[in-house]
Scaffold this active site. Structure first.
Site, PDB file in Angstrom:
ATOM      1  N   ASP A 149      -2.665  -9.061   8.590  1.00 11.37           N
ATOM      2  CA  ASP A 149      -3.597  -8.065   8.059  1.00 11.37           C
ATOM      3  C   ASP A 149      -5.016  -8.632   8.060  1.00 11.37           C
ATOM      4  OD1 ASP A 149      -4.929  -6.054   6.806  1.00 11.37           O
ATOM      5  OD2 ASP A 149      -3.998  -6.340   4.829  1.00 11.37           O
ATOM      6  N   LYS A 196     -11.619  -8.233   6.542  1.00 11.72           N
ATOM      7  CA  LYS A 196     -11.586  -9.083   5.351  1.00 11.72           C
ATOM      8  C   LYS A 196     -12.532 -10.267   5.531  1.00 11.72           C
ATOM      9  CE  LYS A 196      -6.731  -8.244   4.054  1.00 11.72           C
ATOM     10  NZ  LYS A 196      -6.971  -7.674   2.715  1.00 11.72           N
ATOM     11  N   ASP A 231       1.662 -10.866   4.928  1.00 12.12           N
ATOM     12  CA  ASP A 231       1.666  -9.435   4.601  1.00 12.12           C
ATOM     13  C   ASP A 231       2.946  -8.720   5.079  1.00 12.12           C
ATOM     14  OD1 ASP A 231       0.295  -7.551   3.140  1.00 12.12           O
ATOM     15  OD2 ASP A 231      -0.891  -6.814   4.838  1.00 12.12           O
ATOM     16  N   ASP A 278      -8.465  -1.341   5.565  1.00  5.58           N
ATOM     17  CA  ASP A 278      -7.713  -2.441   4.953  1.00  5.58           C
ATOM     18  C   ASP A 278      -6.641  -1.922   3.986  1.00  5.58           C
ATOM     19  OD1 ASP A 278      -6.971  -5.015   4.470  1.00  5.58           O
ATOM     20  OD2 ASP A 278      -8.711  -5.536   3.215  1.00  5.58           O
ATOM     21  N   GLU A 308      -4.011  -0.440   4.693  1.00  4.41           N
ATOM     22  CA  GLU A 308      -3.123  -0.058   5.791  1.00  4.41           C
ATOM     23  C   GLU A 308      -1.660   0.009   5.375  1.00  4.41           C
ATOM     24  OE1 GLU A 308      -3.895  -3.069   5.143  1.00  4.41           O
ATOM     25  OE2 GLU A 308      -1.974  -4.086   5.353  1.00  4.41           O
ATOM     26  N   ARG A 339      -0.123   1.305   2.814  1.00  6.45           N
ATOM     27  CA  ARG A 339       0.326   2.637   2.399  1.00  6.45           C
ATOM     28  C   ARG A 339       0.432   3.583   3.592  1.00  6.45           C
ATOM     29  NH1 ARG A 339      -4.632   2.971  -1.713  1.00  6.45           N
ATOM     30  NH2 ARG A 339      -4.308   0.722  -1.576  1.00  6.45           N
TER      31      ARG A 339
HETATM   32  N1  BES Z   1      -2.263  -6.872   2.163  1.00  7.15           N
HETATM   33  C1  BES Z   1      -3.343  -6.471   1.359  1.00  7.15           C
HETATM   34  C2  BES Z   1      -3.115  -6.738  -0.124  1.00  7.15           C
HETATM   35  C3  BES Z   1      -3.268  -8.156  -0.561  1.00  7.15           C
HETATM   36  C4  BES Z   1      -4.522  -8.728  -0.676  1.00  7.15           C
HETATM   37  C5  BES Z   1      -2.179  -8.875  -0.949  1.00  7.15           C
HETATM   38  C6  BES Z   1      -4.645 -10.025  -1.132  1.00  7.15           C
HETATM   39  C7  BES Z   1      -2.299 -10.164  -1.420  1.00  7.15           C
HETATM   40  C8  BES Z   1      -3.538 -10.733  -1.504  1.00  7.15           C
HETATM   41  C9  BES Z   1      -3.567  -4.973   1.520  1.00  7.15           C
HETATM   42  O1  BES Z   1      -3.328  -4.462   2.768  1.00  7.15           O
HETATM   43  C10 BES Z   1      -5.002  -4.721   1.218  1.00  7.15           C
HETATM   44  O2  BES Z   1      -5.822  -5.198   1.948  1.00  7.15           O
HETATM   45  N2  BES Z   1      -5.271  -3.986   0.147  1.00  7.15           N
HETATM   46  C11 BES Z   1      -6.594  -3.703  -0.255  1.00  7.15           C
HETATM   47  C12 BES Z   1      -6.639  -2.266  -0.697  1.00  7.15           C
HETATM   48  C13 BES Z   1      -8.029  -1.754  -0.955  1.00  7.15           C
HETATM   49  C14 BES Z   1      -8.797  -1.685   0.346  1.00  7.15           C
HETATM   50  C15 BES Z   1      -7.921  -0.396  -1.592  1.00  7.15           C
HETATM   51  C16 BES Z   1      -6.959  -4.610  -1.415  1.00  7.15           C
HETATM   52  O3  BES Z   1      -6.117  -4.868  -2.272  1.00  7.15           O
HETATM   53  O4  BES Z   1      -8.064  -5.113  -1.422  1.00  7.15           O
HETATM   54 ZN    ZN Z   2      -1.975  -5.463   3.915  1.00  5.21          ZN
HETATM   55 MN    MN Z   3      -5.036  -4.624   4.036  1.00  6.14          MN
END
Ligand code: BES
Ligand code: ZN
Ligand code: MN
Length: 497
Positions: free
Chosen positions: A272, A279, A290, A349, A351, A353
């Protein structure tokens, strides 16, 4: 690692190492006392001399104890007897395992499972012993050209129990071994780098698992098949990557033909990057983890199959990378999910869901009794619960209760958060049925709210494992959670032990 059960006197058992507990301050546990009667107070003297006071995690190795048949005895600190709970028990087992493994003994007999552990029963103690021993010896060195293994590693461990407990102990050891194997599979898949652990690699792992039992059947959909089914949300994520996405199903048929299955849906984003909403680069390597939801589904099915549980379970894994290629989704793009609902992708990001929603719709075809999705879904969950509990959200309180109880029993806990209607408006979009993000507030809940719009046809729970699936820093590595919780949940549904 081979595990067996024994019921022998600690001083007369022939082994490379006898493992005995010591409580604070300087109190021999009951099995240690039994041992010491035959060795003329050797251990009591060591404690009186101040070599060890029983603090949790301490170990002391003694060679050729006079009067006993073993080559070594390992004393393990268990803290205060009154505070000896599952957590401290786990620490004692882990430090004992590492110390024996480094000692040169290739086999050992542990008397730790005979100790009374607060909040646990005999079955779970023995099972946890097996799980924790195997887990402590796991090394993610598959890709190191020189392995840093002990010169004479521990190969066999016997768990000693009272005569009366032999039957339950055999079951517990077999279950522990099956679960440990599932946890190990989840950890090794998680630790593999994204250039090796691709969606195709996950598919191959599912197919390989299916060859181990006639009760397992794997099938894999490729991108053209997903397109035909209208999985526009899932495919919008994989468009940003050259690596083809896969939708993997792994069906375990241990129950009645036609019996409604438990469906486990695991997020399988093998890397991811965030996509166009990229990111920051610090610690971005950790986004190889991920796919830990997917790994936990494969691990759980492996354990189920080895335990021959009399129920039906289906694993469903949407697997893809999330990368910013030329065809990648752009913020503001609107995609149509398999359910027909449209989604404005305000942040590429978010993604997880997007791939889960199509996998959840697809899961309807299995006529599920319940559906549980497992996903490293939100950074917000790490902020809320840290690395100790998975986030749990559900449209069914009975299902949520069963998962909470399973986590508690397995030492792999979850904590419930609300899925109230109040949060739903945060997903409003001016241009589509919903947005894929809900703003800064309550990120874990709004992610679950998003998923809840695709799970109205069945009982459903969501486990956000972003905080528990792996450790960062010096101890970086996958944990294999929540294989233990999920397997316990399935075991309970199958009638328990
Ligand atoms: N895989 C990430 C969530 C994640 C981030 C898990 C850091 C463990 C550590 C997910 O896909 C993501 O990027 N989520 C975003 C959502 C936001 C853009 C609403 C997040 O949590 O920042
Ligand atoms: Zn993710
Ligand atoms: Mn993500």
């Amino acid at each position: 690692m081979k595990f067996t059960v024994k019921s022998e006197h600690p001083a007369s058992v022939k082994t490379g190492c006898v493992i005995l507990g010591v409580f604070e301050r300087r109190k021999l546990s009951e099995p240690a006392n039994r041992f010491d009667k035959t060795t003329r107070g050797l251990l009591a003297r060591l404690l009186a001399d101040g070599d060890m006071d029983g603090k949790s995690g301490q170990t002391l190795l003694v060679h050729h104890p006079h009067g006993a048949k073993c080559e070594r005895v390992l004393l393990v600190g268990c803290g205060k007897a009154a505070d000896f709970n599952k957590r401290v028990f786990g620490q004692a087992v882990a430090s004992a395992t590492l110390a024996v493994n480094a000692s040169g003994a290739s086999d050992a007999v542990s008397y730790l499972a005979e100790l009374e552990v607060k909040g646990s029963d005999q079955y779970h103690c023995i099972r946890a012993h097996v799980e924790l021993t195997q887990s402590a010896l796991y090394k993610p060195d598959e890709l190191k050209s020189k392995k840093d293994h002990a010169s004479r590693p521990l190969r066999r461990m016997a768990v000693n129990v009272a005569k009366n407990d032999m039957n339950i102990a055999h079951t517990a050891v077999a279950d522990g071994h099956a679960i440990a194997g599932g946890v190990e599979l989840a950890r090794s898949l998680g630790d593999l780098p994204a250039n090796i652990c691709t969606p195709s690699h996950l598919a191959k792992t599912a197919r390989d698992l299916a060859t181990t039992s006639t009760r397992l059947k794997a099938s894999v959909l490729d991108e053209p098949a997903m397109k035909k089914l209208g999985m526009g949300a899932l495919l919008s994520v994989s468009r940003g990557s050259e690596e083809p996405a896969k939708l993997i199903s792994l069906e375990y048929s241990g129950g009645n033909k036609g019996g409604k299955p438990v469906v486990l849906v695991g997020k399988g984003v093998t890397f991811d990057s965030g996509g166009i909403s990229i990111k920051p680069s610090a610690a971005m390597d950790e986004m190889k983890y991920d796919m830990c939801g997917a790994a936990s589904v494969l691990g759980t099915l492996k354990a189920c199959s080895e335990m021959a549980l009399p129920i039906n379970v289906v694993g469903v894994i949407p697997a893809t990378e999330n990368l910013p290629d030329g065809l990648a989704s752009k913020p503001g793009d609107i995609v149509t999910s398999m359910s027909g609902q449209t989604i404005e992708v305000l942040n590429t990001d978010a993604e997880g869901r997007l791939i889960l929603c199509d996998a959840l719709t697809w899961s309807e075809k299995f006529n599920p009794a319940v559906v549980i999705d497992i996903a490293t879904l939100t950074g917000a969950c790490v902020i809320a619960l840290g690395s100790h509990a998975a986030g749990l959200l559900s449209n069914d309180d009975k299902l949520a209760g069963a998962l909470l109880a399973a986590g508690e029993a397995a030492g792999d806990r979850a904590w419930q958060m609300p899925l109230w209607e109040d949060y739903q408006p945060q997903l409003d979009s001016n241009f589509a049925d919903m947005a894929n993000i809900g703003g800064r507030e309550a990120g874990t809940i709004t992610a679950a709210c998003f998923l809840s719009r695709f799970t109205t046809k069945y009982h459903w729970a969501h486990l956000d494992i972003a905080g528990v699936a792996w450790k960062g820093g010096k101890e970086k590595g996958a944990t294999g959670r929540p294989v233990s919780l999920l397997t316990q949940f399935l075991l309970d549904r199958a009638g328990g032990r």
